[in-house]
Design a protein around this motif. Structure first.
Motif, PDB file in Angstrom:
ATOM      1  N   LEU A   1     -31.912  36.083  34.931  1.00  0.00           N
ATOM      2  CA  LEU A   1     -33.126  36.902  34.781  1.00  0.00           C
ATOM      3  C   LEU A   1     -33.045  38.082  35.750  1.00  0.00           C
ATOM      4  CD1 LEU A   1     -36.149  36.749  33.525  1.00  0.00           C
ATOM      5  CD2 LEU A   1     -36.741  36.147  35.865  1.00  0.00           C
ATOM      6  N   HIS A   2     -33.210  39.298  35.200  1.00  0.00           N
ATOM      7  CA  HIS A   2     -33.054  40.486  36.039  1.00  0.00           C
ATOM      8  C   HIS A   2     -34.354  41.200  36.368  1.00  0.00           C
ATOM      9  CE1 HIS A   2     -28.793  40.575  34.660  1.00  0.00           C
ATOM     10  NE2 HIS A   2     -28.620  41.125  35.824  1.00  0.00           N
ATOM     11  N   SER A   3     -35.342  41.160  35.497  1.00  0.00           N
ATOM     12  CA  SER A   3     -36.430  42.129  35.362  1.00  0.00           C
ATOM     13  C   SER A   3     -35.828  43.323  34.627  1.00  0.00           C
ATOM     14  CB  SER A   3     -37.049  42.599  36.691  1.00  0.00           C
ATOM     15  OG  SER A   3     -36.286  43.625  37.286  1.00  0.00           O
ATOM     16  N   LEU A   4     -36.707  44.070  33.960  1.00  0.00           N
ATOM     17  CA  LEU A   4     -36.205  45.229  33.208  1.00  0.00           C
ATOM     18  C   LEU A   4     -35.589  46.265  34.137  1.00  0.00           C
ATOM     19  CD1 LEU A   4     -38.954  45.450  30.509  1.00  0.00           C
ATOM     20  CD2 LEU A   4     -36.557  44.884  30.164  1.00  0.00           C
ATOM     21  N   PHE A   5     -36.132  46.361  35.343  1.00  0.00           N
ATOM     22  CA  PHE A   5     -35.543  47.265  36.336  1.00  0.00           C
ATOM     23  C   PHE A   5     -34.090  46.867  36.616  1.00  0.00           C
ATOM     24  CE2 PHE A   5     -34.552  47.422  40.958  1.00  0.00           C
ATOM     25  CZ  PHE A   5     -34.357  48.785  41.089  1.00  0.00           C
ATOM     26  N   GLY A   6     -33.876  45.575  36.853  1.00  0.00           N
ATOM     27  CA  GLY A   6     -32.514  45.101  37.113  1.00  0.00           C
ATOM     28  C   GLY A   6     -31.591  45.418  35.946  1.00  0.00           C
ATOM     29  N   ALA A   7     -32.132  45.284  34.729  1.00  0.00           N
ATOM     30  CA  ALA A   7     -31.302  45.541  33.543  1.00  0.00           C
ATOM     31  C   ALA A   7     -30.946  47.026  33.433  1.00  0.00           C
ATOM     32  CB  ALA A   7     -32.033  45.071  32.288  1.00  0.00           C
ATOM     33  N   SER A   8     -31.923  47.901  33.676  1.00  0.00           N
ATOM     34  CA  SER A   8     -31.598  49.340  33.572  1.00  0.00           C
ATOM     35  C   SER A   8     -30.641  49.754  34.689  1.00  0.00           C
ATOM     36  CB  SER A   8     -32.872  50.200  33.581  1.00  0.00           C
ATOM     37  OG  SER A   8     -33.564  50.094  34.812  1.00  0.00           O
ATOM     38  N   LYS A   9     -30.756  49.098  35.847  1.00  0.00           N
ATOM     39  CA  LYS A   9     -29.836  49.424  36.946  1.00  0.00           C
ATOM     40  C   LYS A   9     -28.436  48.855  36.678  1.00  0.00           C
ATOM     41  CE  LYS A   9     -30.985  51.310  40.526  1.00  0.00           C
ATOM     42  NZ  LYS A   9     -31.034  52.729  40.921  1.00  0.00           N
ATOM     43  N   VAL A  10     -28.359  47.706  35.998  1.00  0.00           N
ATOM     44  CA  VAL A  10     -27.033  47.192  35.608  1.00  0.00           C
ATOM     45  C   VAL A  10     -26.349  48.216  34.709  1.00  0.00           C
ATOM     46  CG1 VAL A  10     -25.810  45.510  34.175  1.00  0.00           C
ATOM     47  CG2 VAL A  10     -27.486  44.710  35.831  1.00  0.00           C
ATOM     48  N   ALA A  11     -27.123  48.770  33.760  1.00  0.00           N
ATOM     49  CA  ALA A  11     -26.540  49.767  32.850  1.00  0.00           C
ATOM     50  C   ALA A  11     -25.975  50.940  33.649  1.00  0.00           C
ATOM     51  CB  ALA A  11     -27.592  50.234  31.847  1.00  0.00           C
ATOM     52  N   ALA A  12     -26.761  51.433  34.597  1.00  0.00           N
ATOM     53  CA  ALA A  12     -26.308  52.574  35.410  1.00  0.00           C
ATOM     54  C   ALA A  12     -25.090  52.201  36.253  1.00  0.00           C
ATOM     55  CB  ALA A  12     -27.452  53.034  36.320  1.00  0.00           C
ATOM     56  N   ASP A  13     -25.127  51.024  36.835  1.00  0.00           N
ATOM     57  CA  ASP A  13     -24.059  50.531  37.720  1.00  0.00           C
ATOM     58  C   ASP A  13     -22.741  50.432  36.932  1.00  0.00           C
ATOM     59  OD1 ASP A  13     -22.471  48.283  38.966  1.00  0.00           O
ATOM     60  OD2 ASP A  13     -24.132  48.163  40.376  1.00  0.00           O
TER      61      ASP A  13
ATOM     62  N   GLU B   1     -19.847  40.874  46.446  1.00  0.00           N
ATOM     63  CA  GLU B   1     -19.749  41.610  45.182  1.00  0.00           C
ATOM     64  C   GLU B   1     -19.214  40.732  44.064  1.00  0.00           C
ATOM     65  OE1 GLU B   1     -18.566  42.465  48.077  1.00  0.00           O
ATOM     66  OE2 GLU B   1     -19.507  44.366  48.630  1.00  0.00           O
ATOM     67  N   SER B   2     -18.707  39.554  44.382  1.00  0.00           N
ATOM     68  CA  SER B   2     -18.190  38.670  43.328  1.00  0.00           C
ATOM     69  C   SER B   2     -19.320  37.873  42.663  1.00  0.00           C
ATOM     70  CB  SER B   2     -17.144  37.711  43.895  1.00  0.00           C
ATOM     71  OG  SER B   2     -17.760  36.880  44.853  1.00  0.00           O
ATOM     72  N   CYS B   3     -20.521  38.014  43.156  1.00  0.00           N
ATOM     73  CA  CYS B   3     -21.665  37.311  42.542  1.00  0.00           C
ATOM     74  C   CYS B   3     -21.797  37.759  41.072  1.00  0.00           C
ATOM     75  CB  CYS B   3     -22.930  37.655  43.326  1.00  0.00           C
ATOM     76  SG  CYS B   3     -24.414  36.846  42.732  1.00  0.00           S
ATOM     77  N   ARG B   4     -22.081  36.818  40.203  1.00  0.00           N
ATOM     78  CA  ARG B   4     -22.230  37.098  38.763  1.00  0.00           C
ATOM     79  C   ARG B   4     -23.380  38.085  38.510  1.00  0.00           C
ATOM     80  NH1 ARG B   4     -24.336  32.276  37.554  1.00  0.00           N
ATOM     81  NH2 ARG B   4     -26.058  32.775  36.173  1.00  0.00           N
TER      82      ARG B   4
ATOM     83  N   THR C   1     -28.438  48.588  43.155  1.00  0.00           N
ATOM     84  CA  THR C   1     -29.364  47.653  43.800  1.00  0.00           C
ATOM     85  C   THR C   1     -28.847  46.216  43.713  1.00  0.00           C
ATOM     86  OG1 THR C   1     -31.542  46.621  43.520  1.00  0.00           O
ATOM     87  CG2 THR C   1     -30.632  47.659  41.599  1.00  0.00           C
ATOM     88  N   ASN C   2     -29.311  45.403  44.635  1.00  0.00           N
ATOM     89  CA  ASN C   2     -28.939  43.978  44.562  1.00  0.00           C
ATOM     90  C   ASN C   2     -29.629  43.280  43.384  1.00  0.00           C
ATOM     91  OD1 ASN C   2     -31.573  43.593  45.468  1.00  0.00           O
ATOM     92  ND2 ASN C   2     -30.980  42.905  47.511  1.00  0.00           N
ATOM     93  N   LYS C   3     -30.555  43.970  42.723  1.00  0.00           N
ATOM     94  CA  LYS C   3     -31.217  43.368  41.548  1.00  0.00           C
ATOM     95  C   LYS C   3     -30.257  43.302  40.358  1.00  0.00           C
ATOM     96  CE  LYS C   3     -35.369  42.803  43.392  1.00  0.00           C
ATOM     97  NZ  LYS C   3     -35.162  43.262  44.750  1.00  0.00           N
ATOM     98  N   VAL C   4     -29.076  43.940  40.470  1.00  0.00           N
ATOM     99  CA  VAL C   4     -28.087  43.771  39.392  1.00  0.00           C
ATOM    100  C   VAL C   4     -27.601  42.318  39.343  1.00  0.00           C
ATOM    101  CG1 VAL C   4     -27.293  46.179  39.487  1.00  0.00           C
ATOM    102  CG2 VAL C   4     -26.020  44.418  40.731  1.00  0.00           C
ATOM    103  N   TYR C   5     -27.761  41.590  40.432  1.00  0.00           N
ATOM    104  CA  TYR C   5     -27.372  40.172  40.445  1.00  0.00           C
ATOM    105  C   TYR C   5     -28.467  39.288  39.836  1.00  0.00           C
ATOM    106  CZ  TYR C   5     -23.852  41.868  43.708  1.00  0.00           C
ATOM    107  OH  TYR C   5     -22.813  42.570  44.277  1.00  0.00           O
ATOM    108  N   GLY C   6     -29.577  39.927  39.401  1.00  0.00           N
ATOM    109  CA  GLY C   6     -30.673  39.148  38.836  1.00  0.00           C
ATOM    110  C   GLY C   6     -31.088  38.044  39.799  1.00  0.00           C
TER     111      GLY C   6
END
Ligand SMILES: NC(=O)c1ccc[n+]([C@@H]2O[C@H](COP(=O)([O-])OP(=O)(O)OC[C@H]3O[C@@H](n4cnc5c(N)ncnc54)[C@H](O)[C@@H]3O)[C@@H](O)[C@H]2O)c1
Length: 359
Positions: free
Chosen positions: A174-186, A166-169, A133-138
Motif C-alpha cells: 500500500l503506497h497512498s496515491l502520493f506514493g504511487a505518483s512518486k514511484v512513477a516519477a522515481d 535501497e533494496s527494500c521492495r 521519497t521513502n513513500k515509494v517503499y509503501g
C-alpha cells in the motif's frame, strides 16, 4: 555548475538549492507557481520564501511556471542552457493525494516527465536530480519486525539497525496515491538515466526539514509540530501511541548530497536520504525535546487511528550514499535542527505579535 534550474524553488528544498547555488556564483533560475498554497491554504503559502530569496540572492531569476504546462517548461529550457536541474516541485502530501488524485499524478508524475523530456531534448549533458521519497517503499517498512520501547518503536533484528536500504521492495504494497505518483516519477528518472544515459540521480527523502518549511498538518511534520507548540495550539497524534519514528535531515545536508552527486553523477542511481540512525526520534521524543526548549508542556490529543500506510519506524540507511560519496556526512544533529526551527518560529511569532496580527 554555472546555470541551474530549481523547480519548486519557493519550497523547503528548492529554496535551499537556490541559496546554495547562488552562493557558489551560479546563474540560478527558479520555477514555482506557489501551488503549495492551493494544496494547503494560507499556511502553505510560499511567497514569503520567494521574497526572502529575492532579497538574499545575487543572480536568481524567478519564473512563475507550472511544471504541468509542457510548453512553458520547454520554453524555459530553450531559453537557458541549464547544466543542473534540481527538481523539487511536487504535491508532497500522502494524505492530500487521495482527495486530488488527478492533480497529484499530473504534478508528480507528468510534471517530472515534462522536465526529463525537456532535459533530454534541450540539455542532455545536464545533471538531473529528482527529489523522490521513502513513500515509494509503501508500507513495506512496516513488515520489518519491530519491538515496542517506552518512547519509540525500534527494529527488532540487529541486521536492520541501520534502517531501510535501497533494496527494500517498492511494489505489492500500500503506497497512498502520493506514493504511487512518486514511484512513477522515481522509475521514470531511473529510466532516463539507464535508457537514455541522462545523468539522473534519485534521492528518496525521509523527513526533510529546516526553518524554511511552510509546515502544515498534512506535510512537514517537524515544522508543523514546532509551529503548533510555539502557538500554544493542540497537536494531534495519529496512532502508533506517538512512538512512530522518523529520521530528520536538515535541508543543508540534503543540498550537500545533491551537490556531491552533481559533481560525480552516476546515471539512474537511487539513494535513500534522511537523517539516519543518529537523527531518528519518535513523535513523543520530539515533543519532549520541544517542551524542554519552550519550558512548557505542549498540548496534544491522541487519535487511535494511524494515517493509512504511515510508517511505524522509518530510518534511512545511508550506507550507499556514504560509500559512493565518502566526503558527504550529516552536519546538523537533531538537537541543532530543533534549535533552529524553534528559534525561527519564535521569531515569526514575535514579529506577528509586534505587528498585531495572528502568527
Ligand atoms: N519535506 C519532506 O519531508 C520530504 C520528504 C520526502 C520527499 N520530499 C520530496 O522533496 C521535494 C521537495 O519537498 P519540499 O518539502 O521542499 O516541498 P514544498 O512543498 O516545500 O516545496 C514544493 C514546491 O513546489 C511548488 N509546486 C507545487 N506544484 C507545482 C507545479 N505544478 N509547478 C511549479 N511548482 C509547483 C510548491 O509551490 C512548493 O513551493 C518533493 O518532491 C517532496 O515530495 C520531501
Amino acid at each position: 555548475m554555472s546555470r541551474v534550474l530549481v523547480t519548486g524553488s519557493n519550497g523547503l528544498i528548492g529554496s535551499e538549492a537556490v541559496l546554495y547555488y547562488d552562493g557558489l556564483g551560479a546563474d540560478v533560475h527558479g520555477a514555482d507557481n506557489n501551488m503549495r498554497r492551493a494544496f494547503f491554504g494560507p499556511n502553505g503559502d510560499t511567497l514569503w520564501n520567494l521574497q526572502r530569496l529575492e532579497a538574499q540572492t545575487r543572480s536568481f531569476t524567478h519564473h512563475t511556471v507550472d511544471i504541468r504546462d509542457r510548453e512553458s517548461v520547454f520554453d524555459l529550457f530553450r531559453a537557458h542552457a541549464f547544466d543542473l536541474v534540481v527538481h523539487c516541485a511536487a504535491q508532497p502530501s500522502h494524505d492530500l493525494a487521495s482527495q486530488i488524485p488527478l492533480v497529484d499524478f499530473e504534478v508528480n508524475a507528468v510534471g517530472t516527465l515534462n522536465l526529463l523530456e525537456a532535459t533530454r531534448l534541450h540539455a542532455p549533458d545536464a545533471v538531473f536530480i529528482l527529489m523522490s521519497t521513502n513513500k515509494v517503499y509503501g508500507d513495506v517498512p512496516n513488515e520489518y519486525p519491530l519491538e515496542e520501547l517506552s518512547t519509540r518503536w525500534e527494529y527488532a533484528r540487529p541486521e536492520d539497525y541501520n534502517g531501510i536500504s535501497e533494496s527494500c521492495r517498492i511494489d505489492r504494497c500500500l503506497h497512498s496515491l502520493f506514493g504511487a505518483s512518486k514511484v512513477a516519477a522515481d522509475v521514470l528518472a531511473q529510466e532516463y538515466g539507464r535508457y537514455f544515459g541522462l545523468k539522473t540521480g534519485i534521492f528518496r527523502g525521509g523527513c526533510l526539514t529546516g526553518p524554511s518549511h511552510s509546515g502544515v498538518e498534512l506535510h512537514g511534520f517537524l515544522s508543523h509540530l514546532v509551529k503548533t507548540a510555539v502557538r500554544g495550539e493542540e497537536y494531534t497524534i495519529f496512532g502508533y501511541k506517538g512512538k512512530q519514528v522518523r529520521d530528520q535531515i536538515h535541508s543543508i545536508d540534503v543540498l550537500a548530497a545533491i551537490d556531491a552527486f552533481a559533481a560525480a553523477p552516476r546515471p539512474g542511481e537511487v539513494y535513500n536520504l534522511g537523517g539516519g540512525r543518529g537523527n531518528a526520534a519518535s513523535i513523543e521524543e520530539c515533543l519532549a525535546m520541544i517542551e524542554a526548549r519552550l519550558g512548557r508542556t505542549v498540548r496534544r490529543t491522541y487519535l487511535d487511528k494511524p494515517r493509512r500506510g504511515d510508517h511505524i519506524c522509518y530510518i534511512s540507511d545511508l550506507r550507499k550514499l556514504h560509500a559512493d560519496f565518502p566526503a558527504w556526512r550529516i552536519t546538523r544533529s537533531l538537537d541543532r535542527i530543533l534549535d533552529e526551527i524553534v528559534e525561527a518560529e519564535l521569531d515569526r511569532a514575535r514579529l506577528a505579535s509586534s505587528l498585531g496580527i495572528a502568527g
